[in-house]
Scaffold this motif. Structure first.
Motif, PDB file in Angstrom:
ATOM      1  N   LEU A  75      23.814 -21.276 -40.996  1.00  0.00           N
ATOM      2  CA  LEU A  75      24.527 -22.511 -40.678  1.00  0.00           C
ATOM      3  C   LEU A  75      25.770 -23.094 -40.396  1.00  0.00           C
ATOM      4  CD1 LEU A  75      25.564 -24.697 -43.026  1.00  0.00           C
ATOM      5  CD2 LEU A  75      26.562 -23.270 -44.116  1.00  0.00           C
ATOM      6  N   MET A  76      26.599 -22.241 -39.357  1.00  0.00           N
ATOM      7  CA  MET A  76      27.801 -21.794 -38.599  1.00  0.00           C
ATOM      8  C   MET A  76      26.706 -22.613 -36.970  1.00  0.00           C
ATOM      9  SD  MET A  76      29.780 -18.509 -39.216  1.00  0.00           S
ATOM     10  CE  MET A  76      30.766 -19.519 -38.415  1.00  0.00           C
ATOM     11  N   ASP A  77      25.588 -22.094 -37.227  1.00  0.00           N
ATOM     12  CA  ASP A  77      24.944 -23.199 -35.282  1.00  0.00           C
ATOM     13  C   ASP A  77      24.663 -24.154 -35.843  1.00  0.00           C
ATOM     14  OD1 ASP A  77      26.018 -20.395 -34.296  1.00  0.00           O
ATOM     15  OD2 ASP A  77      24.274 -19.348 -34.442  1.00  0.00           O
ATOM     16  N   THR A  78      24.388 -24.857 -36.586  1.00  0.00           N
ATOM     17  CA  THR A  78      23.814 -25.802 -36.902  1.00  0.00           C
ATOM     18  C   THR A  78      24.615 -26.971 -36.238  1.00  0.00           C
ATOM     19  OG1 THR A  78      22.351 -25.458 -39.104  1.00  0.00           O
ATOM     20  CG2 THR A  78      22.071 -27.627 -38.592  1.00  0.00           C
ATOM     21  N   PRO A  79      23.868 -27.471 -34.963  1.00  0.00           N
ATOM     22  CA  PRO A  79      24.527 -28.833 -34.471  1.00  0.00           C
ATOM     23  C   PRO A  79      24.800 -29.772 -35.626  1.00  0.00           C
ATOM     24  CG  PRO A  79      22.415 -28.278 -33.729  1.00  0.00           C
ATOM     25  CD  PRO A  79      22.413 -27.197 -34.473  1.00  0.00           C
ATOM     26  N   GLU A  80      23.898 -29.732 -36.195  1.00  0.00           N
ATOM     27  CA  GLU A  80      24.420 -31.218 -37.626  1.00  0.00           C
ATOM     28  C   GLU A  80      25.816 -30.504 -38.424  1.00  0.00           C
ATOM     29  OE1 GLU A  80      20.377 -31.406 -37.034  1.00  0.00           O
ATOM     30  OE2 GLU A  80      21.525 -29.917 -37.597  1.00  0.00           O
ATOM     31  N   VAL A  81      25.926 -29.748 -38.672  1.00  0.00           N
ATOM     32  CA  VAL A  81      27.605 -29.200 -38.754  1.00  0.00           C
ATOM     33  C   VAL A  81      28.570 -28.655 -38.396  1.00  0.00           C
ATOM     34  CG1 VAL A  81      28.693 -27.033 -40.634  1.00  0.00           C
ATOM     35  CG2 VAL A  81      26.225 -28.012 -40.970  1.00  0.00           C
ATOM     36  N   GLU A  82      29.303 -30.311 -37.849  1.00  0.00           N
ATOM     37  CA  GLU A  82      30.803 -29.736 -37.169  1.00  0.00           C
ATOM     38  C   GLU A  82      31.989 -28.858 -37.583  1.00  0.00           C
ATOM     39  OE1 GLU A  82      32.541 -33.726 -36.248  1.00  0.00           O
ATOM     40  OE2 GLU A  82      30.599 -34.712 -36.244  1.00  0.00           O
ATOM     41  N   SER A  83      32.292 -28.226 -36.560  1.00  0.00           N
ATOM     42  CA  SER A  83      33.094 -27.084 -37.475  1.00  0.00           C
ATOM     43  C   SER A  83      34.595 -27.618 -38.031  1.00  0.00           C
ATOM     44  CB  SER A  83      33.919 -26.040 -35.740  1.00  0.00           C
ATOM     45  OG  SER A  83      34.444 -27.450 -34.676  1.00  0.00           O
ATOM     46  N   ARG A  84      34.874 -29.110 -37.712  1.00  0.00           N
ATOM     47  CA  ARG A  84      36.009 -29.013 -38.835  1.00  0.00           C
ATOM     48  C   ARG A  84      34.870 -29.748 -39.987  1.00  0.00           C
ATOM     49  NH1 ARG A  84      35.970 -36.183 -38.446  1.00  0.00           N
ATOM     50  NH2 ARG A  84      33.978 -36.445 -37.833  1.00  0.00           N
ATOM     51  N   TRP A  85      34.364 -29.180 -40.425  1.00  0.00           N
ATOM     52  CA  TRP A  85      33.528 -29.696 -42.031  1.00  0.00           C
ATOM     53  C   TRP A  85      33.284 -28.464 -42.524  1.00  0.00           C
ATOM     54  CZ3 TRP A  85      34.907 -33.538 -44.060  1.00  0.00           C
ATOM     55  CH2 TRP A  85      35.573 -34.596 -43.322  1.00  0.00           C
ATOM     56  N   MET A  86      32.944 -27.448 -41.462  1.00  0.00           N
ATOM     57  CA  MET A  86      32.520 -25.364 -41.858  1.00  0.00           C
ATOM     58  C   MET A  86      33.059 -24.949 -43.097  1.00  0.00           C
ATOM     59  SD  MET A  86      30.508 -23.461 -40.695  1.00  0.00           S
ATOM     60  CE  MET A  86      29.630 -22.911 -42.792  1.00  0.00           C
ATOM     61  N   GLY A  87      33.933 -25.355 -43.010  1.00  0.00           N
ATOM     62  CA  GLY A  87      34.789 -25.171 -44.185  1.00  0.00           C
ATOM     63  C   GLY A  87      34.032 -25.794 -45.809  1.00  0.00           C
ATOM     64  N   SER A  88      33.991 -27.015 -46.017  1.00  0.00           N
ATOM     65  CA  SER A  88      33.301 -27.411 -46.897  1.00  0.00           C
ATOM     66  C   SER A  88      31.604 -27.261 -47.278  1.00  0.00           C
ATOM     67  CB  SER A  88      33.276 -29.359 -46.874  1.00  0.00           C
ATOM     68  OG  SER A  88      34.459 -29.296 -46.324  1.00  0.00           O
ATOM     69  N   ALA A  89      31.349 -26.659 -45.729  1.00  0.00           N
ATOM     70  CA  ALA A  89      29.363 -26.981 -46.107  1.00  0.00           C
ATOM     71  C   ALA A  89      29.745 -25.513 -46.202  1.00  0.00           C
ATOM     72  CB  ALA A  89      29.371 -27.305 -44.273  1.00  0.00           C
ATOM     73  N   GLY A  90      30.342 -24.349 -46.133  1.00  0.00           N
ATOM     74  CA  GLY A  90      30.282 -23.483 -45.981  1.00  0.00           C
ATOM     75  C   GLY A  90      30.830 -23.171 -47.871  1.00  0.00           C
ATOM     76  N   GLY A  91      31.667 -23.965 -48.539  1.00  0.00           N
ATOM     77  CA  GLY A  91      31.543 -23.731 -49.519  1.00  0.00           C
ATOM     78  C   GLY A  91      30.604 -24.087 -50.309  1.00  0.00           C
ATOM     79  N   LEU A  92      30.098 -25.367 -50.125  1.00  0.00           N
ATOM     80  CA  LEU A  92      28.630 -25.738 -50.682  1.00  0.00           C
ATOM     81  C   LEU A  92      27.537 -25.129 -50.596  1.00  0.00           C
ATOM     82  CD1 LEU A  92      28.726 -29.397 -49.509  1.00  0.00           C
ATOM     83  CD2 LEU A  92      28.528 -28.450 -51.876  1.00  0.00           C
ATOM     84  N   PHE A  93      27.948 -24.103 -49.706  1.00  0.00           N
ATOM     85  CA  PHE A  93      26.449 -23.058 -49.576  1.00  0.00           C
ATOM     86  C   PHE A  93      27.216 -21.864 -50.505  1.00  0.00           C
ATOM     87  CE2 PHE A  93      25.133 -19.018 -47.184  1.00  0.00           C
ATOM     88  CZ  PHE A  93      23.731 -19.379 -47.379  1.00  0.00           C
ATOM     89  N   PHE A  94      27.984 -21.631 -50.380  1.00  0.00           N
ATOM     90  CA  PHE A  94      28.246 -20.536 -51.422  1.00  0.00           C
ATOM     91  C   PHE A  94      28.011 -20.293 -52.630  1.00  0.00           C
ATOM     92  CE2 PHE A  94      29.358 -17.679 -47.185  1.00  0.00           C
ATOM     93  CZ  PHE A  94      29.014 -16.925 -47.423  1.00  0.00           C
ATOM     94  N   CYS A  95      28.709 -22.000 -53.065  1.00  0.00           N
ATOM     95  CA  CYS A  95      28.502 -22.431 -54.282  1.00  0.00           C
ATOM     96  C   CYS A  95      27.169 -22.127 -54.950  1.00  0.00           C
ATOM     97  CB  CYS A  95      29.387 -23.754 -54.699  1.00  0.00           C
ATOM     98  SG  CYS A  95      29.018 -24.854 -56.555  1.00  0.00           S
ATOM     99  N   ILE A  96      26.235 -23.268 -54.029  1.00  0.00           N
ATOM    100  CA  ILE A  96      24.777 -23.393 -54.451  1.00  0.00           C
ATOM    101  C   ILE A  96      24.585 -21.677 -54.242  1.00  0.00           C
ATOM    102  CG2 ILE A  96      22.982 -23.789 -53.809  1.00  0.00           C
ATOM    103  CD1 ILE A  96      24.269 -26.581 -52.755  1.00  0.00           C
ATOM    104  N   SER A  97      24.459 -21.525 -53.071  1.00  0.00           N
ATOM    105  CA  SER A  97      23.640 -19.967 -53.282  1.00  0.00           C
ATOM    106  C   SER A  97      24.151 -18.799 -54.086  1.00  0.00           C
ATOM    107  CB  SER A  97      23.908 -19.402 -51.823  1.00  0.00           C
ATOM    108  OG  SER A  97      25.441 -18.606 -51.674  1.00  0.00           O
ATOM    109  N   GLU A  98      25.373 -18.896 -54.797  1.00  0.00           N
ATOM    110  CA  GLU A  98      26.325 -17.477 -55.880  1.00  0.00           C
ATOM    111  C   GLU A  98      25.525 -18.683 -57.284  1.00  0.00           C
ATOM    112  OE1 GLU A  98      27.140 -14.802 -55.189  1.00  0.00           O
ATOM    113  OE2 GLU A  98      26.850 -15.667 -52.845  1.00  0.00           O
ATOM    114  N   ILE A  99      24.654 -19.388 -57.816  1.00  0.00           N
ATOM    115  CA  ILE A  99      24.520 -19.461 -58.301  1.00  0.00           C
ATOM    116  C   ILE A  99      22.486 -18.815 -59.089  1.00  0.00           C
ATOM    117  CG2 ILE A  99      22.603 -20.851 -60.061  1.00  0.00           C
ATOM    118  CD1 ILE A  99      23.652 -23.063 -58.440  1.00  0.00           C
ATOM    119  N   GLY A 100      22.626 -17.891 -57.373  1.00  0.00           N
ATOM    120  CA  GLY A 100      21.795 -16.351 -58.475  1.00  0.00           C
ATOM    121  C   GLY A 100      22.300 -15.573 -59.088  1.00  0.00           C
ATOM    122  N   GLY A 101      23.680 -15.466 -58.622  1.00  0.00           N
ATOM    123  CA  GLY A 101      24.500 -14.381 -59.135  1.00  0.00           C
ATOM    124  C   GLY A 101      24.628 -14.429 -60.641  1.00  0.00           C
ATOM    125  N   PHE A 102      24.367 -15.371 -61.411  1.00  0.00           N
ATOM    126  CA  PHE A 102      24.459 -15.956 -62.636  1.00  0.00           C
ATOM    127  C   PHE A 102      23.353 -15.609 -63.390  1.00  0.00           C
ATOM    128  CE2 PHE A 102      23.374 -18.461 -66.250  1.00  0.00           C
ATOM    129  CZ  PHE A 102      23.747 -18.140 -67.279  1.00  0.00           C
TER     130      PHE A 102
END
Length: 149
Positions: A75-102
């Motif tokens: 995700l961090m290396d994806t050119p479409e995700v600018e560094s200024r948006w990495m926090g938001s993109a990472g938060g969305l990624f973990f929010c969605i991926s952690e659904i599996g934890g439940f």
């Protein structure tokens, strides 16, 4: 309790080690290989016993622990995700991926109650890993240009 902790404990060194050594061009291959190994280890965890099951639990922890950090690096290396948006993109990624934890334990418990065996849950999670395996071929990774880390 000890047996349940084996995958978590064995995954800690792998969690620290894999993201450092896997170059960007091989990250999708790592995810694909991990998916295959998880399919095998899920089957073995349910069908084996004794020492073999302990070894398989160790292998399961080692292979499964690298998923999230490697996907985060992709995700961090994806050119479409600018560094200024990495926090938001990472938060969305973990929010969605952690659904599996439940949802994962919920589905496993439901299937065990329904079928009186853990094999049905292992089959479901194996199918999900097959889907992950297929999706890894759609991942775009950076071309390695040599040089620094």
């Amino acid at each position: 309790g000890f047996v349940a902790a084996i995958p978590i404990i064995s995954g800690i060194p792998a969690l620290l080690f894999f993201p450092r050594i896997i170059p960007p061009t091989l990250r999708h291959s790592f995810i694909a290989l991990s998916s295959l190994l998880i399919i095998v280890t899920l089957y073995m965890i349910v069908t084996a016993s004794g020492t073999i099951q302990i070894v398989v639990l160790l292998l399961y922890g080692i292979t499964g622990s690298g998923f999230l950090p490697i996907l985060t690096l992709i995700l961090m290396d994806t050119p479409e995700v600018e560094s200024r948006w990495m926090g938001s993109a990472g938060g969305l990624f973990f929010c969605i991926s952690e659904i599996g934890g439940f949802a994962g334990p919920l589905m496993m418990g439901f299937l065990v109650d329904l079928t009186d065996t853990f094999l049905s849950g292992a089959i479901l999670f194996s199918i999900l890993n097959i889907i992950i395996l297929i999706l890894t071929f759609m991942l775009k990774t950076k071309e390695f240009r040599g040089g620094g880390p």
